[in-house]
Enzyme design. Structure first.
Site, PDB file in Angstrom:
ATOM      1  N   GLY A 145       2.510   0.774  -4.122  1.00 35.17           N
ATOM      2  CA  GLY A 145       3.503   0.040  -4.888  1.00 35.17           C
ATOM      3  C   GLY A 145       4.799   0.804  -5.092  1.00 35.17           C
ATOM      4  O   GLY A 145       5.790   0.227  -5.558  1.00 35.17           O
ATOM      5  N   ALA A 180       0.806  -1.227   0.000  1.00 37.68           N
ATOM      6  CA  ALA A 180       0.000   0.000   0.000  1.00 37.68           C
ATOM      7  C   ALA A 180       0.837   1.274   0.000  1.00 37.68           C
ATOM      8  O   ALA A 180       0.300   2.366  -0.234  1.00 37.68           O
ATOM      9  CB  ALA A 180      -0.923   0.016   1.214  1.00 37.68           C
ATOM     10  N   TYR A 181       2.135   1.170   0.266  1.00 31.25           N
ATOM     11  CA  TYR A 181       2.981   2.368   0.410  1.00 31.25           C
ATOM     12  C   TYR A 181       3.378   2.918  -0.948  1.00 31.25           C
ATOM     13  O   TYR A 181       3.859   2.192  -1.798  1.00 31.25           O
ATOM     14  CB  TYR A 181       4.245   2.042   1.198  1.00 31.25           C
ATOM     15  CG  TYR A 181       4.046   1.618   2.625  1.00 31.25           C
ATOM     16  CD1 TYR A 181       2.882   1.948   3.328  1.00 31.25           C
ATOM     17  CD2 TYR A 181       5.016   0.865   3.286  1.00 31.25           C
ATOM     18  CE1 TYR A 181       2.716   1.545   4.648  1.00 31.25           C
ATOM     19  CE2 TYR A 181       4.857   0.475   4.598  1.00 31.25           C
ATOM     20  CZ  TYR A 181       3.701   0.805   5.272  1.00 31.25           C
ATOM     21  OH  TYR A 181       3.532   0.406   6.580  1.00 31.25           O
ATOM     22  N   ALA A 182       3.279   4.218  -1.195  1.00 29.93           N
ATOM     23  CA  ALA A 182       2.536   5.170  -0.392  1.00 29.93           C
ATOM     24  C   ALA A 182       1.400   5.690  -1.274  1.00 29.93           C
ATOM     25  O   ALA A 182       1.562   6.665  -2.000  1.00 29.93           O
ATOM     26  CB  ALA A 182       3.438   6.309   0.060  1.00 29.93           C
TER      27      ALA A 182
END
Length: 328
Positions: free
Chosen positions: A66, A55-57
């Site tokens: 991704g 999920a980042y960021a």
């Protein structure tokens, strides 16, 4: 550098540095050149435990994340990094569509998502096997049995080594571990929760936790660690995103209570006695605890990383540690 063991199964357990490096903002807010420099210095110092998430960021550009995994993949390939570096990633909190978030539209923990997201993370990171995979947030819409078995299948296939959970109620973690044991598949052995020297309030509701925070390492989690020696706590946000030292950054609301000033005073006193920074004392307090805790600290510059690395060799006396623990 010092090291500790994650996991109990000889086939999957790993020796990791006692200070983990958070890569949440790499490839988004922290540019590639700086990110690579921080990663290179961390490895040079003996660090081998890097943390990210699929999920980042996502909030950087309103997409689905991704950025961090992709950057770590580019760094691995450019440096020829192999399995000597342990990379932990997470799934479940990735927005299911661009323009949404993990509160209103998370991907969840269905068997389909677990499989597809794990495969996507392996591709972005450029690895055949994910060293440590967390359930990033809980999913109350998917039967836990389904999630547990999906994670177990990935381990059985050799696609994942160790399993972990983050931001879940302890009764949910215990239930998942019991389901895994009954099914004869690996269960969660690493717990990632927010933990710092300051004690938070747990009764403040939020969008993710309407009944009060489940994201902090509270008495139940710490007691669970004492009762289950195979578990390890990876403590995220140990430095409260700079709030200990930045005058322009107030403490989060859940740390604004009558017990905080005394604890801060004790912290600053110990920092003066040791000649260390406040941040270094906080990290050393976690590293030297009688519970298995690995602080997970990010760094947006090599200078920040150097400060954090120096905490590994900072030894607090028993009296100083007792003073920090007793302050409230």
């Amino acid at each position: 550098m010092k090291y500790r063991t994650l996991g109990s199964d000889p086939a999957h357990r790993r020796e990791v540095s006692v200070l983990a490096l958070g890569a949440m903002l790499f490839g988004s807010y922290t540019d590639e050149k700086t990110s690579f420099a921080v990663l290179d210095r961390y490895v040079e110092a003996g660090g081998n435990f890097i943390d990210t998430s699929n999920a980042y960021a996502y909030w950087h550009d309103g997409g689905q994340g991704g950025h961090s995994e992709a950057l770590l993949g580019r760094w691995r390939r450019s440096r020829g990094v192999g399995d000597e570096i342990v990379i932990a990633t997470k799934l479940g909190a990735r927005p299911a569509a661009a323009g949404t978030g993990y509160i209103d539209n998370p991907e969840g923990l269905s068997a389909k998502v677990v499989r597809e997201s794990a495969d996507r993370s392996r591709e972005l990171l450029g690895v055949d096997k994910l060293d440590l995979l967390y359930a990033h947030v809980d999913d109350l819409t998917t039967p836990q049995q389904e999630t547990v078995e999906a994670f177990g299948e990935l381990v059985a296939e050799g696609a994942v080594g160790l399993l972990g959970a983050s931001n879940q109620a302890m009764w949910r973690v215990e239930r998942a571990r019991n389901l895994a044991a009954a099914a004869g598949v690996p269960g969660y052995e690493v717990l990632q929760y927010q933990h710092s020297l300051l004690r938070p309030r747990f009764d403040i509701p939020g969008e993710q936790f309407p009944d009060g925070s489940l994201g902090h390492a509270g008495p139940e989690l710490l007691g669970y660690l004492r009762a289950e020696p195979s578990l390890t706590l990876v403590a995220y946000s140990p430095l409260l995103a700079g709030a200990y030292v930045r005058e322009d950054k107030p403490l989060p609301p859940d740390y604004d209570h009558p017990g905080t000033p005394a604890r801060l005073a004790a912290l600053r006193e110990v920092a003066r006695e040791t000649g260390a920074t406040v941040n270094q004392v906080v990290l050393a307090w976690q590293i030297g605890a009688d519970l298995p805790i690995v602080p997970l600290a990010g760094a947006s510059s090599v200078a920040q990383l150097e400060e954090n690395l120096a905490a590994v060799d900072l030894e607090l006396s028993a009296e100083q540690r007792a003073r920090l623990d007793a302050a409230y």
